[in-house]
Design an enzyme around this catalytic site. Structure first.
Site, mmCIF file in Angstrom:
data_model
loop_
_atom_site.group_PDB
_atom_site.id
_atom_site.type_symbol
_atom_site.label_atom_id
_atom_site.label_comp_id
_atom_site.label_asym_id
_atom_site.label_seq_id
_atom_site.Cartn_x
_atom_site.Cartn_y
_atom_site.Cartn_z
ATOM 1 N N TYR A 164 55.896 -52.510 24.335
ATOM 2 C CA TYR A 164 56.939 -52.109 23.390
ATOM 3 C C TYR A 164 57.237 -53.186 22.352
ATOM 4 O O TYR A 164 57.802 -52.901 21.307
ATOM 5 C CB TYR A 164 58.207 -51.708 24.162
ATOM 6 C CG TYR A 164 58.182 -50.261 24.653
ATOM 7 C CD1 TYR A 164 57.069 -49.748 25.298
ATOM 8 C CD2 TYR A 164 59.264 -49.412 24.451
ATOM 9 C CE1 TYR A 164 57.032 -48.439 25.734
ATOM 10 C CE2 TYR A 164 59.242 -48.096 24.897
ATOM 11 C CZ TYR A 164 58.125 -47.617 25.531
ATOM 12 O OH TYR A 164 58.098 -46.317 25.954
ATOM 13 N N HIS A 187 53.094 -51.873 30.579
ATOM 14 C CA HIS A 187 53.645 -50.893 29.637
ATOM 15 C C HIS A 187 54.911 -51.413 28.951
ATOM 16 O O HIS A 187 55.161 -51.114 27.790
ATOM 17 C CB HIS A 187 53.884 -49.559 30.346
ATOM 18 C CG HIS A 187 53.887 -48.422 29.385
ATOM 19 N ND1 HIS A 187 52.818 -48.145 28.553
ATOM 20 C CD2 HIS A 187 54.835 -47.519 29.067
ATOM 21 C CE1 HIS A 187 53.119 -47.129 27.780
ATOM 22 N NE2 HIS A 187 54.333 -46.716 28.062
ATOM 23 N N CYS A 231 54.998 -43.204 17.708
ATOM 24 C CA CYS A 231 54.279 -43.401 18.981
ATOM 25 C C CYS A 231 52.925 -42.700 18.914
ATOM 26 O O CYS A 231 52.848 -41.508 18.663
ATOM 27 C CB CYS A 231 55.114 -42.816 20.128
ATOM 28 S SG CYS A 231 54.204 -42.638 21.667
ATOM 29 N N THR A 284 54.145 -38.545 27.928
ATOM 30 C CA THR A 284 53.729 -38.777 26.539
ATOM 31 C C THR A 284 52.293 -38.303 26.316
ATOM 32 O O THR A 284 51.407 -38.616 27.118
ATOM 33 C CB THR A 284 53.842 -40.292 26.240
ATOM 34 O OG1 THR A 284 55.204 -40.674 26.357
ATOM 35 C CG2 THR A 284 53.327 -40.636 24.863
ATOM 36 N N CYS A 309 54.075 -51.946 19.807
ATOM 37 C CA CYS A 309 54.155 -50.655 19.093
ATOM 38 C C CYS A 309 55.464 -50.521 18.323
ATOM 39 O O CYS A 309 55.476 -50.061 17.178
ATOM 40 C CB CYS A 309 53.950 -49.488 20.055
ATOM 41 S SG CYS A 309 55.329 -49.152 21.167
ATOM 42 N N GLU A 363 56.346 -35.486 24.213
ATOM 43 C CA GLU A 363 56.440 -35.517 25.675
ATOM 44 C C GLU A 363 56.512 -34.114 26.279
ATOM 45 O O GLU A 363 57.075 -33.196 25.684
ATOM 46 C CB GLU A 363 57.677 -36.323 26.103
ATOM 47 C CG GLU A 363 57.543 -37.817 25.892
ATOM 48 C CD GLU A 363 57.722 -38.286 24.463
ATOM 49 O OE1 GLU A 363 58.135 -37.468 23.613
ATOM 50 O OE2 GLU A 363 57.440 -39.462 24.174
ATOM 51 N N GLU A 372 63.897 -42.706 23.547
ATOM 52 C CA GLU A 372 62.570 -43.146 24.004
ATOM 53 C C GLU A 372 62.552 -44.668 24.169
ATOM 54 O O GLU A 372 62.004 -45.196 25.140
ATOM 55 C CB GLU A 372 61.497 -42.675 23.013
ATOM 56 C CG GLU A 372 60.086 -42.633 23.598
ATOM 57 C CD GLU A 372 59.437 -43.985 23.710
ATOM 58 O OE1 GLU A 372 58.616 -44.178 24.626
ATOM 59 O OE2 GLU A 372 59.753 -44.882 22.902
ATOM 60 N N CYS A 376 48.600 -45.466 24.970
ATOM 61 C CA CYS A 376 48.742 -46.692 25.768
ATOM 62 C C CYS A 376 49.100 -46.400 27.219
ATOM 63 O O CYS A 376 48.806 -47.215 28.098
ATOM 64 C CB CYS A 376 49.823 -47.579 25.172
ATOM 65 S SG CYS A 376 50.147 -47.248 23.454
HETATM 66 FE FE1 SF4 Z 1 54.051 -44.774 22.545
HETATM 67 FE FE2 SF4 Z 1 54.557 -47.389 22.412
HETATM 68 FE FE3 SF4 Z 1 54.390 -46.140 24.788
HETATM 69 FE FE4 SF4 Z 1 52.201 -46.574 23.240
HETATM 70 S S1 SF4 Z 1 53.502 -48.127 24.251
HETATM 71 S S2 SF4 Z 1 52.713 -44.710 24.352
HETATM 72 S S3 SF4 Z 1 53.052 -46.238 21.211
HETATM 73 S S4 SF4 Z 1 55.948 -45.805 23.183
HETATM 74 FE FE FE Z 2 56.826 -44.642 25.280
#
Ligand code: SF4
Ligand code: FE
Length: 479
Positions: free
Chosen positions: A295, A291, A98, A189, A298, A256, A442, A102
């Protein structure tokens, strides 16, 4: 724009109040528990400076006309949404974990939209304030953390009925020139190594909850803000100094923290919602849609690295040509690309909001995240299956370095010729870290727990409309 080194330098001009393992950290960014996360975020800066990635990692700002990092850019078209997904996959591939930036990006887009709506309805000037703030974020290429999740206390009670009214962040004072906020946000995060914290409400609020409807920007080193860095998978291994047993030069998940706002004063120009609870739900829903779609980008990038590591380890084991091993690797590909397709699909079906930016399709976005809550576990299981028991029983690096036994261990843990025992160990450690409980949890709870997606999915699926279709196709009588 800054490169990674300039980003790291820029952090050192900040003096946040950070605690970890019961101690206040004088130099948090150099601390072995936090430095890997700083390095990870720095990759997003370096990638943006690489001309080979300019189309994906940068954009032309609709606010200033200047080329900026896409991590500070408003989603101004479907193309922007798709390129953002590509950016997340790329950054996920380059870091294998991560990269944290984002949340602030999605928060900025949600605040852009919510402030526009509040101003239209109420004649306030939040949107102009936020435009000025975001312009500075873009010009200075700053990193922001999105702070949404409150600690929540007794979840059967709304914020204003909690035994302790501070269990959701709230406005405790209105002074000339600003507001005072108190409360705590958790699971945040990248908070320690962000320049700014974007505070947002965690749920929609009726009039009696107006004090909890607060959106604002707080500098990471604001007086009254304390950051408690959470425990991370293998964190004691980071403290051992070497990266070998830890498995990666980067962080495992997003570093985090819990943020404690102890009567933090926020000047008016940094306040973007202060009591307009009827707009809080919209902000939360839009933020969550963006958001949750992320996922599929990422985690796909992370899984690309994991798939590569699992296939290399199978090669070391001499099992890569086995049909069953190939089938397990194929299954990983299937799961990962299904997620990625969902993220691209939710972007392709994006719609323009009244504020001008574009929102992903909420049904597909929530479906992506629901899939992630399962698929990341399945991918981890498959990687464990292919990797073997060594993933959890391999002796420590210290034993391999020991003068008495190190040579024997290196001899007996050898794999296929052409690979060193060290390579084999590194592969095991990376897979161990990236399929650990921190990574899995997570994937389950990040961007909202599974049930939160299912609520949106059922709402968005529009059952009455589906029933109408069935009535028509089957030829049922009118109701
Ligand atoms: Fe982390 Fe993925 Fe969330 Fe971006 S979208 S902060 S890489 S978990
Ligand atoms: Fe996350």
């Amino acid at each position: 724009m800054m490169n990674g080194r300039q980003y790291e330098e820029s952090l050192k001009t900040r003096k946040p109040n950070v605690y970890y393992l019961g101690k206040r950290l004088d130099h948090p960014y150099d601390h072995p528990a936090i430095a890997p996360h700083v390095r990870t975020a720095a990759v997003t800066y370096d990638l943006a400076m690489d001309p080979a990635h300019a189309d994906v990692m940068t954009a032309v700002s609709n606010l200033t006309g200047e080329r900026i990092s896409r991590f500070t850019h408003l989603f101004w078209s479907v193309d922007d949404l798709i390129r953002k997904t590509a950016m997340l996959r790329l950054a996920g591939q380059e870091t294998g974990t991560c990269f944290q930036r984002c949340v602030g990006l999605d928060a900025a887009n949600a605040i852009w939209s919510a402030t526009w709506e509040i101003d239209r309805a109420k004649g306030t000037d939040y949107h102009a304030r936020f435009r000025a703030f975001l312009t500075r974020m873009q010009r200075e290429d700053l990193m922001s953390a999105g702070a949404m999740t409150d600690v929540k206390g007794d979840r059967s009670l709304p914020p204003w009925q909690q035994a302790d009214p501070d269990l959701y962040v709230r406005i405790v004072g209105r002074k000339p020139g600003g507001i005072v906020i108190r409360g705590a946000k958790t699971h945040i995060t990248g908070a320690v190594n962000s320049h700014e914290i974007l505070v947002m409400p965690t749920l929609g609020l009726p009039p009696e909850g107006a004090d909890y409807a607060v959106t604002c920007a707080v500098p990471v080193d604001a007086p009254g803000l304390t950051i408690v860095f959470g425990r991370q998978t293998n964190d004691e291994r980071k403290e051992e100094g070497g990266r070998f047993d830890y498995g990666t030069p980067f962080g495992v998940v997003g570093g985090e923290s819990t943020l404690i706002f102890d009567d933090v004063f926020v000047p008016d120009e940094r306040v973007f919602m202060a009591g307009e609870g009827e707009f809080a739900g919209m902000l939360v829903d839009q933020f969550a849609a963006w958001h949750r779609a992320n996922y599929g980008g990422c985690k796909a990038g992370n899984a690309d690295v994991l798939l590569g590591a699992a296939s290399l380890l199978a090669e070391v084991h001499g099992t890569i040509k086995n049909g069953m091993v190939k089938d397990k690797l194929t299954e990983i590909v299937h799961l990962v690309e299904t997620n990625f397709a969902g993220a691209i699909g939710s972007s392709a079906l994006g719609k323009q909001l009244p504020a001008g930016n574009w929102l992903v399709d909420p049904l597909l976005a929530n479906t992506v995240k629901q899939n992630v809550t399962r698929f990341v576990y399945q991918v981890a299981r498959l990687a464990h299956d292919v990797g073997g028991g060594l993933l959890s029983t391999l002796p420590s690096d210290a034993d391999f370095q020991n003068g008495e036994i190190g040579k024997s261990l290196t001899k007996y843990f050898a794999g296929k010729q052409g690979f060193s025992t060290d390579d084999k160990r590194k592969l095991c450690r990376y897979i161990e870290g990236m399929t650990s409980v921190a990574t899995l949890v997570e994937a389950l709870h990040g961007a909202g727990s599974p049930q939160a997606q299912r609520i949106v999915m059922l709402r968005q699926a529009n059952l009455p409309e589906k029933a109408k279709l069935a009535r028509k196709v089957i030829g049922l009588g009118k109701k």
